[in-house]
Write an enzyme that holds these catalytic residues in place. Structure first.
Site, PDB file in Angstrom:
ATOM      1  N   SER A 169       4.057   2.158   8.582  1.00  0.00           N
ATOM      2  CA  SER A 169       3.888   1.156   7.535  1.00  0.00           C
ATOM      3  C   SER A 169       5.184   0.999   6.772  1.00  0.00           C
ATOM      4  O   SER A 169       5.794   1.986   6.367  1.00  0.00           O
ATOM      5  CB  SER A 169       2.797   1.578   6.566  1.00  0.00           C
ATOM      6  OG  SER A 169       1.579   1.108   7.026  1.00  0.00           O
ATOM      7  N   ASP A 179       1.212  -7.649   2.149  1.00  0.00           N
ATOM      8  CA  ASP A 179       1.326  -6.210   1.906  1.00  0.00           C
ATOM      9  C   ASP A 179       2.787  -5.760   1.713  1.00  0.00           C
ATOM     10  O   ASP A 179       3.351  -5.088   2.563  1.00  0.00           O
ATOM     11  CB  ASP A 179       0.674  -5.484   3.089  1.00  0.00           C
ATOM     12  CG  ASP A 179       0.338  -4.037   2.775  1.00  0.00           C
ATOM     13  OD1 ASP A 179       0.923  -3.478   1.831  1.00  0.00           O
ATOM     14  OD2 ASP A 179      -0.502  -3.469   3.490  1.00  0.00           O
ATOM     15  N   HIS A 233       0.826  -1.218   0.000  1.00  0.00           N
ATOM     16  CA  HIS A 233       0.000   0.000   0.000  1.00  0.00           C
ATOM     17  C   HIS A 233       0.857   1.264   0.000  1.00  0.00           C
ATOM     18  O   HIS A 233       0.362   2.324  -0.367  1.00  0.00           O
ATOM     19  CB  HIS A 233      -1.037  -0.014   1.132  1.00  0.00           C
ATOM     20  CG  HIS A 233      -0.526   0.292   2.498  1.00  0.00           C
ATOM     21  ND1 HIS A 233      -0.192  -0.684   3.404  1.00  0.00           N
ATOM     22  CD2 HIS A 233      -0.304   1.466   3.129  1.00  0.00           C
ATOM     23  CE1 HIS A 233       0.202  -0.111   4.529  1.00  0.00           C
ATOM     24  NE2 HIS A 233       0.148   1.188   4.395  1.00  0.00           N
TER      25      HIS A 233
HETATM   26  N1  ARG Z   1      -4.523   0.195   7.559  1.00  0.00           N
HETATM   27  C1  ARG Z   1      -3.224   0.282   6.999  1.00  0.00           C
HETATM   28  C2  ARG Z   1      -2.713   1.719   7.118  1.00  0.00           C
HETATM   29  O1  ARG Z   1      -3.237   2.475   7.866  1.00  0.00           O
HETATM   30  C3  ARG Z   1      -3.207  -0.242   5.609  1.00  0.00           C
HETATM   31  C4  ARG Z   1      -3.915   0.586   4.611  1.00  0.00           C
HETATM   32  C5  ARG Z   1      -3.883   0.079   3.197  1.00  0.00           C
HETATM   33  N2  ARG Z   1      -4.792  -1.005   2.967  1.00  0.00           N
HETATM   34  C6  ARG Z   1      -6.082  -0.856   2.630  1.00  0.00           C
HETATM   35  N3  ARG Z   1      -6.808  -1.928   2.492  1.00  0.00           N
HETATM   36  N4  ARG Z   1      -6.636   0.307   2.442  1.00  0.00           N
HETATM   37  O2  ARG Z   1      -2.172   2.384   6.298  1.00  0.00           O
HETATM   38  N1  GLU Z   2      -1.035   1.188   7.657  1.00  0.00           N
HETATM   39  C1  GLU Z   2      -0.475   2.254   8.418  1.00  0.00           C
HETATM   40  C2  GLU Z   2       0.514   3.083   7.616  1.00  0.00           C
HETATM   41  O1  GLU Z   2       0.366   3.249   6.435  1.00  0.00           O
HETATM   42  C3  GLU Z   2       0.084   1.699   9.657  1.00  0.00           C
HETATM   43  C4  GLU Z   2      -1.045   1.338  10.487  1.00  0.00           C
HETATM   44  C5  GLU Z   2      -1.117   2.177  11.686  1.00  0.00           C
HETATM   45  O2  GLU Z   2      -1.726   3.248  11.676  1.00  0.00           O
HETATM   46  O3  GLU Z   2      -0.518   1.715  12.666  1.00  0.00           O
HETATM   47  O4  GLU Z   2       1.415   3.688   8.152  1.00  0.00           O
END
Ligand code: ARG
Ligand code: GLU
Length: 693
Positions: A628, A220, A83
């Site tokens: 991330s 990911d 991502h």
């Molecule tokens: N939750 C993770 C973050 O905050 C991954 C986001 C990307 N994945 C998604 N399915 N949108 O960035």
């Molecule tokens: N997916 C998040 C990022 O892009 C990390 C998830 C979180 O917020 O801990 O940094």
């Protein structure tokens, strides 16, 4: 706050605290190293951060402006999340070359794809510069004068720091609300090429349904490579550049993990508010989060409907939707977590004790003052929130704002890239849904006159939308292309421009007022923060809020119980992917190749003691957005995984970390290697990596 006290009491009682909360500054990690070593870590503080010798920090970088990444080889190969590289992967994709659907693997260096605009930054050094930044400060100065002084002193520091070599960039950042200042000097590389990524069906397996959730099975990750000039220095893209040779890269542990193992995360967490007043918490969890979630639900339903009907629209809106959906889900978890933790109440109780203690000190009245500012801020903040989730999200009005003041040529260029990813029916339906809800959320006496006039003129939102989208040049690619010399006149009288300007004029005074009040709050927090430290004077349990600077957080691999009667194990496997596999559902439709591999148990060397391929694991590391792509490192300092998420029962950790519910989610490095080899057929990349058991 309650937890901080528990930690302090535990420390006083001579019990070693097992809090795992905290995002620590690497240059001060010697203050934590004894605790880290007591929990199993084998390396020294110098191994983590050193300015005299190569250390782990030299293998960690900021990827773009919001993710982390790490070096996997001596030839500049880097690993980050899928991502995090998503926008780049999407940019290289088209219906003919659908790298989102099929994945991409460069089979030799010449096939690696350049990414203009993408850069990575390594921290060269960091330094406490508080006394320099505040040189010349006198207590009789106003806040404006103080800000000006800091700006002046910081600029000097930055100029000196960046003149020392090629590709240097520096920032001065406030910590603890401006009680401390640090200089961060980075080396920034701008030639970063795309090496490989699995198909979306692996890299985003589970889509928005599994996002922020455990158990998780998302592969990911994506691979890039840093290129440098022939002297190994940062340089703009050139085909003559060569792979960057770093001072340090991570050795990869293939030995596996088990519950209780020490884990250490090194990356760039973005933003936390761990020392916030109860009124701030209440606004976020009871007002802001729920309203923003409701508005985004409307948009997401509309995007999903159209994306499921057309592959072209799915590609166009893939990045846009991921961004909208990600915060939408996080806010739900955050509001829920704060409610469950009773954080508002806990903080109120803490504030009562603080008020008692503060009597007769310089902190007397500070909590009450903060409280009153929050009360004044509420309406303004709310209007700004609603404006940014409604009028500011309408794509044609964004385009109108974006092109304003540009030359004809540049207007055409901007609009060309806009229309590559624009599907008018989505925008129009969003306008209808959002403007209806706007009328419900904003009380009559606060609604803009413009909104009322339009509603009166057209009778209902649908008719307003018909007229707006039929008459706006911004909704019509051909009309944008045929703009002539009078373009400026046409664009400023365009209904989308008028819509945006009118809505903005309504929001602007509130935005300005909110800004001013927030500035006052910052100032009060500077004192309150100091007060909190004095009130419970145990320096070691305080860490500065995240601010997109390099941090260390350490913890251990651990399952959790999200609610009564349920317990989650800390590691998931390929078996779970097969259980979720469903050709009928886009997000769960895995590549046939993966099904075949599972069926034939063709796991190669990536099988674990359970006879399965490990996929993801959870641990107690304190992380947030920006983390991330961060390397997850074991007690020996070797790479065991890559951080990519948190469990949503724990997303309140930006405000209130709790060891029972807060878990970060990482991809097991063995699943990365399995995918490169078995799905990508790109095992040639292993030749440049170093594996250890
Ligand atoms: N939750 C993770 C973050 O905050 C991954 C986001 C990307 N994945 C998604 N399915 N949108 O960035
Ligand atoms: N997916 C998040 C990022 O892009 C990390 C998830 C979180 O917020 O801990 O940094």
């Amino acid at each position: 706050m309650k937890k901080l006290l528990v930690v302090i009491i535990a420390c006083l009682a001579g019990i070693s605290a097992r809090a795992d909360e905290g995002m620590w500054l690497p240059s001060l990690i010697h203050e934590r190293i004894a605790d880290m070593q007591a929990k199993g870590f084998k390396l020294s503080a110098e191994d983590i951060y050193s300015i005299n010798q190569a250390s782990l920090k030299d293998a960690v970088m900021m990827f773009g402006r919001g993710c982390s990444a790490e070096l996997l080889s001596g030839e500049g190969l880097i690993l980050t999340n899928y991502h995090c590289g998503y926008a780049q992967i999407q940019k290289h994709s088209s219906v003919e070359h659908d790298y989102l659907k099929d994945g991409f693997w460069a089979m030799k260096r010449e096939e690696e794809l350049p990414n203009p605009g993408l850069s990575v930054s390594f921290l060269e050094r960091m330094e406490d510069v508080t006394s320099i930044v505040l040189r010349g400060y006198t207590p009789d100065m106003t806040e404006e004068q103080r800000i000006e002084l800091i700006r002046h002193n910081s600029t000097n520091l930055i100029d000196i720091a960046t003149s020392a070599g090629k590709g240097l960039r520096a920032t001065v950042e406030a910590l603890y609300y401006g009680n401390q200042y640090f200089l961060f000097v980075y080396r920034e590389f701008k030639d970063v090429r795309f090496v490989g990524a699995p198909p979306t069906s692996i890299g985003k397996f589970g889509g928005e349904t599994d996002n922020w959730m455990w158990p998780r099975h998302t592969g990911d990750f994506s691979l890039f490579r840093i290129y440098a000039d022939k002297d190994n220095n940062p340089a703009e893209y050139s085909k003559d550049n060569v792979p960057y040779q770093p001072k340090k890269y991570f050795k990869i542990s293939t030995g596996g993990i088990k519950e209780g193992d020490f884990t250490f995360i090194y990356g760039f967490p973005g933003y936390t508010q761990e020392y916030i007043h109860s009124e701030g918490v209440r606004y976020i969890s009871e007002i802001s989060d729920p309203c923003k979630v409701a508005l985004r639900t409307l948009r997401l339903d509309i995007m999903n409907k159209h994306m499921s009907k057309s592959q072209a629209v799915r590609i166009q809106y893939s990045t846009k939707k991921a961004i909208v959906a990600n915060a939408w889900k996080k806010w739900q978890g955050e509001a829920g977590g704060i409610k469950k933790m009773k954080t508002v109440q806990t903080n109120q109780d803490y504030e009562k004790r603080f008020i008692e203690w503060a009597k007769g000190t310089e902190y007397e009245g500070i909590v009450e003052h903060i409280d009153s500012i929050y009360k004044e801020l509420e309406t303004h903040h709310f209007i700004v929130d609603i404006f940014s989730e409604t009028a500011q999200t309408i794509e044609i009005s964004r385009l109108a704002r974006q092109v304003s003041g540009h030359s004809l040529e540049s207007v055409k260029n901007i609009s060309k890239s806009f229309f590559k990813d624009y599907y008018m029916p989505i925008d129009k339906e969003c306008f209808v849904a959002l403007m209806k809800e706007f009328g419900n959320m904003i009380p009559d006496d606060h609604q803009p006159a413009f909104y009322k006039e339009q509603m009166q003129k057209y009778g209902k939102v649908e008719t307003w939308a018909d007229s707006l989208f039929a008459n706006s040049v911004f909704a019509d690619e051909a009309k944008m292309e045929s703009l002539g010399e009078n373009y400026h006149d046409v664009l400023i009288h365009d209904p989308a421009s008028i819509y945006y300007i009118e809505m903005q004029n309504w929001a602007l005074p509130h935005l300005n007022k909110a800004r001013a009040l927030n500035r006052d709050l910052q100032l009060l927090y500077r004192t309150y923060m100091r007060g909190q430290m004095d009130f419970a004077p145990d320096r070691t349990v305080y860490y500065p809020d995240a601010n997109l600077t390099l941090r260390v957080s350490y913890g251990h691999i651990k399952g959790y119980s999200p609610y009564d009667g349920a317990y989650y194990h800390p590691s998931s496997t390929l078996k779970g992917i097969i259980e979720k596999d469903n050709p009928e559902i886009f997000d769960y439709n895995i590549p046939q190749k993966l099904r075949d591999i599972y069926h034939n148990k063709d796991f190669g060397r990536w099988v674990d003691e359970r006879g399965e391929v490990p996929v993801c694991f959870i641990a107690t590391n304190h992380t947030t957005g920006g983390n991330s792509g961060s390397p997850v490192i074991n007690a020996e300092g070797n790479l065991i995984g890559i951080n990519f998420d948190r469990v949503w029962e724990g997303t309140m950790s930006d405000i209130d970390f709790d060891l029972d519910f807060c878990r970060n989610i990482s991809l097991d490095i063995r699943y990365v290697l399995f995918t490169i080899e078995k799905i990508g057929g790109a095992a040639y990349l292993f030749d440049e990596m170093t594996f250890v058991e």
